[in-house]
Design a protein around this motif. Structure first.
Motif, mmCIF file in Angstrom:
data_model
loop_
_atom_site.group_PDB
_atom_site.id
_atom_site.type_symbol
_atom_site.label_atom_id
_atom_site.label_comp_id
_atom_site.label_asym_id
_atom_site.label_seq_id
_atom_site.Cartn_x
_atom_site.Cartn_y
_atom_site.Cartn_z
ATOM 1 N N ALA A 157 0.812 -1.212 0.000
ATOM 2 C CA ALA A 157 0.000 0.000 0.000
ATOM 3 C C ALA A 157 0.848 1.266 0.000
ATOM 4 O O ALA A 157 0.406 2.311 -0.482
ATOM 5 N N SER A 158 2.055 1.189 0.555
ATOM 6 C CA SER A 158 2.909 2.374 0.680
ATOM 7 C C SER A 158 4.363 1.966 0.521
ATOM 8 O O SER A 158 4.712 0.782 0.674
ATOM 9 N N ASN A 159 5.222 2.952 0.211
ATOM 10 C CA ASN A 159 6.627 2.625 -0.050
ATOM 11 C C ASN A 159 7.301 1.958 1.149
ATOM 12 O O ASN A 159 8.076 1.018 0.995
ATOM 13 N N TRP A 160 7.005 2.397 2.344
ATOM 14 C CA TRP A 160 7.679 1.818 3.515
ATOM 15 C C TRP A 160 7.204 0.390 3.788
ATOM 16 O O TRP A 160 7.972 -0.452 4.259
ATOM 17 N N GLN A 161 5.946 0.101 3.453
ATOM 18 C CA GLN A 161 5.424 -1.249 3.668
ATOM 19 C C GLN A 161 6.003 -2.263 2.682
ATOM 20 O O GLN A 161 5.916 -3.468 2.910
ATOM 21 N N ALA A 162 6.614 -1.764 1.602
ATOM 22 C CA ALA A 162 7.220 -2.652 0.605
ATOM 23 C C ALA A 162 8.648 -3.064 0.966
ATOM 24 O O ALA A 162 9.236 -3.886 0.264
ATOM 25 N N ILE A 163 9.187 -2.521 2.073
ATOM 26 C CA ILE A 163 10.598 -2.796 2.379
ATOM 27 C C ILE A 163 10.839 -3.302 3.800
ATOM 28 O O ILE A 163 11.988 -3.427 4.218
ATOM 29 N N ILE A 164 9.786 -3.604 4.531
ATOM 30 C CA ILE A 164 9.996 -3.918 5.949
ATOM 31 C C ILE A 164 10.002 -5.405 6.261
ATOM 32 O O ILE A 164 10.123 -5.805 7.419
ATOM 33 N N GLU A 165 9.907 -6.271 5.233
ATOM 34 C CA GLU A 165 9.889 -7.704 5.512
ATOM 35 C C GLU A 165 11.249 -8.172 6.034
ATOM 36 O O GLU A 165 12.294 -7.699 5.598
ATOM 37 N N GLN A 166 11.214 -9.097 6.938
ATOM 38 C CA GLN A 166 12.433 -9.720 7.466
ATOM 39 C C GLN A 166 12.252 -11.236 7.407
ATOM 40 O O GLN A 166 11.511 -11.791 8.222
ATOM 41 N N PRO A 167 12.885 -11.899 6.427
ATOM 42 C CA PRO A 167 13.794 -11.355 5.417
ATOM 43 C C PRO A 167 13.040 -10.697 4.263
ATOM 44 O O PRO A 167 11.815 -10.832 4.175
ATOM 45 N N PRO A 168 13.754 -10.007 3.359
ATOM 46 C CA PRO A 168 13.100 -9.412 2.192
ATOM 47 C C PRO A 168 12.336 -10.476 1.388
ATOM 48 O O PRO A 168 12.766 -11.624 1.301
ATOM 49 N N ASP A 169 11.205 -10.061 0.791
ATOM 50 C CA ASP A 169 10.374 -11.025 0.072
ATOM 51 C C ASP A 169 10.564 -10.973 -1.441
ATOM 52 O O ASP A 169 9.685 -11.387 -2.206
ATOM 53 N N GLY A 170 11.723 -10.463 -1.884
ATOM 54 C CA GLY A 170 12.059 -10.498 -3.303
ATOM 55 C C GLY A 170 11.109 -9.685 -4.156
ATOM 56 O O GLY A 170 10.880 -8.496 -3.908
ATOM 57 N N ASP A 171 10.499 -10.321 -5.158
ATOM 58 C CA ASP A 171 9.628 -9.630 -6.100
ATOM 59 C C ASP A 171 8.178 -9.545 -5.629
ATOM 60 O O ASP A 171 7.314 -9.093 -6.378
ATOM 61 N N THR A 172 7.889 -9.958 -4.405
ATOM 62 C CA THR A 172 6.515 -9.883 -3.909
ATOM 63 C C THR A 172 6.119 -8.444 -3.623
ATOM 64 O O THR A 172 5.035 -7.989 -3.997
ATOM 65 N N SER A 173 6.982 -7.697 -2.943
ATOM 66 C CA SER A 173 6.724 -6.277 -2.697
ATOM 67 C C SER A 173 8.048 -5.521 -2.783
ATOM 68 O O SER A 173 9.055 -5.956 -2.236
ATOM 69 N N TYR A 174 8.014 -4.387 -3.484
ATOM 70 C CA TYR A 174 9.250 -3.623 -3.708
ATOM 71 C C TYR A 174 8.897 -2.258 -4.289
ATOM 72 O O TYR A 174 7.765 -2.013 -4.723
ATOM 73 N N ASN A 175 9.889 -1.362 -4.284
ATOM 74 C CA ASN A 175 9.762 -0.055 -4.913
ATOM 75 C C ASN A 175 10.705 -0.005 -6.115
ATOM 76 O O ASN A 175 11.849 -0.458 -6.022
ATOM 77 N N SER A 176 10.226 0.541 -7.233
ATOM 78 C CA SER A 176 11.038 0.558 -8.451
ATOM 79 C C SER A 176 10.961 1.913 -9.133
ATOM 80 O O SER A 176 9.993 2.668 -8.969
ATOM 81 N N ASP A 177 11.996 2.206 -9.932
ATOM 82 C CA ASP A 177 12.037 3.483 -10.636
ATOM 83 C C ASP A 177 13.076 3.414 -11.751
ATOM 84 O O ASP A 177 14.076 2.697 -11.625
ATOM 85 N N SER A 178 12.845 4.156 -12.847
ATOM 86 C CA SER A 178 13.798 4.202 -13.953
ATOM 87 C C SER A 178 14.196 5.621 -14.322
ATOM 88 O O SER A 178 14.846 5.849 -15.345
ATOM 89 N N THR A 179 13.822 6.585 -13.499
ATOM 90 C CA THR A 179 14.117 7.993 -13.784
ATOM 91 C C THR A 179 15.324 8.455 -12.981
ATOM 92 O O THR A 179 15.325 8.389 -11.748
ATOM 93 N N VAL A 180 16.347 8.929 -13.695
ATOM 94 C CA VAL A 180 17.549 9.426 -13.033
ATOM 95 C C VAL A 180 17.200 10.611 -12.135
ATOM 96 O O VAL A 180 16.494 11.535 -12.557
ATOM 97 N N GLY A 181 17.680 10.575 -10.901
ATOM 98 C CA GLY A 181 17.446 11.659 -9.967
ATOM 99 C C GLY A 181 16.268 11.452 -9.040
ATOM 100 O O GLY A 181 16.117 12.182 -8.056
ATOM 101 N N ASP A 182 15.393 10.474 -9.340
ATOM 102 C CA ASP A 182 14.274 10.198 -8.442
ATOM 103 C C ASP A 182 14.772 9.619 -7.111
ATOM 104 O O ASP A 182 15.838 9.004 -7.053
#
Length: 299
Positions: free
Chosen positions: A240-265
């Protein structure tokens, strides 16, 4: 400067196995793994309530595991601070830690029957402490320092700030006056059982910014994200939110993540405040789990 640090909390609960895959992702390895030699991660092996540690255990008379830390630069002097606990004591002459040049040990620290520590140059005894210092079922903050040199070498083992044993002289077993590999655990075939737990590791060398020597007992305190920061430019996937996509312990790979392709973002997060009364902070670092999936180099 600090070369490496790890709280082990971010790997989640990993039951004893030949080698948990998440540790390989983090750069660890083992050069001795059999069905009976096992490594685990979890709160059962952490020294504080809610913290996780690493466990190394033998089983079935099928060998004793080791944990090879990520490769380091080649330096003459290197030190380690780490919390250690013996749930069951090692066998006589068990290697606890090795400072190596590639595959060859320069200096190792061994447990001798009765609770004594011995220092060897790749098996050649350099010194054995005069009084026992290790018992089972208690945590120690152990610090080791090794200088590799054929004549002016040095090695020391400290517990809870007290020097237990040190030695000077020839600490070089190869043609090189340096170490670049650190290994915990014996990593040999042996039918004797023991279980060792590790938590809060700091590895340093005397170059660069402080600390450049022993730090004393230090706890590594994780501060996970608890909300979005003031910049949220990445695309959120599977949460639902960027922080919720990174708090798994351990990381859950491609299940939840944040992505970007714009330089400077950028993406930012907020976390809990450090506990009140915290003092003696020597380092702040980010623990990042990321993947680059486009072509070409990045800087």
């Amino acid at each position: 400067m600090i070369e490496y640090r790890d709280a082990f909390d971010q790997y989640g609960e990993q039951a004893y196995s030949t080698f948990p895959a998440i540790l390989g992702v983090a750069g660890y390895s083992t050069n001795y793994g059999t069905p009976g030699s096992k490594i685990g991660v979890g709160s059962a092996y952490g020294r504080f309530a809610g913290s996780r540690g690493i466990g190394l255990i033998t089983g079935g008379g099928d060998g004793v595991p080791n944990l090879v830390f990520p490769t380091f630069s080649s330096v003459a002097t290197r030190g380690i601070g780490i919390a250690m606990y013996f749930n069951s004591l090692p066998y006589d002459d068990a290697i606890l830690w090795r400072f190596a040049d590639g595959a060859t040990t320069q200096v190792d620290f061994r447990y001798m029957a009765g609770g004594f520590i011995r220092i060897t140059r790749n098996g050649t005894t350099l010194a054995t402490c005069l009084a026992p210092s290790i018992v089972a079922h208690r945590w120690y903050w152990v610090e080791m320092k090794v200088t590799v040199d054929p004549s002016a070498g040095f090695a020391e083992w400290k517990q809870d700030g007290v020097s237990i044993i040190n030695v000077t002289g020839n600490t070089r077993a190869t043609a090189n006056s340096y170490s670049n590999v650190v290994i915990a655990g014996p990593g040999i075939w042996d039918s004797n059982n023991f279980e060792m737990w590790l938590d809060d590791v700091l590895i340093w060398n005397p170059s660069g910014a402080a600390p450049t020597d022993y730090t004393g007992d230090k706890r590594i305190l994780p501060v996970p994200a608890t909300g979005p920061g003031d910049v949220t430019q990445f695309t959120v996937n599977g949460a639902a939110s960027n922080w919720q996509a990174i708090i798994e312990q351990p990381p859950d790979g491609d299940t939840s993540y944040n992505s970007d392709s714009t330089v400077g973002d950028a993406d930012r997060f907020v976390g809990d405040d450090a506990p009140s009364g915290l003092s003696g902070i020597v380092d702040v670092y980010e623990c990042i789990y990321a993947r680059k999936d486009d072509a070409g180099p990045r800087s």
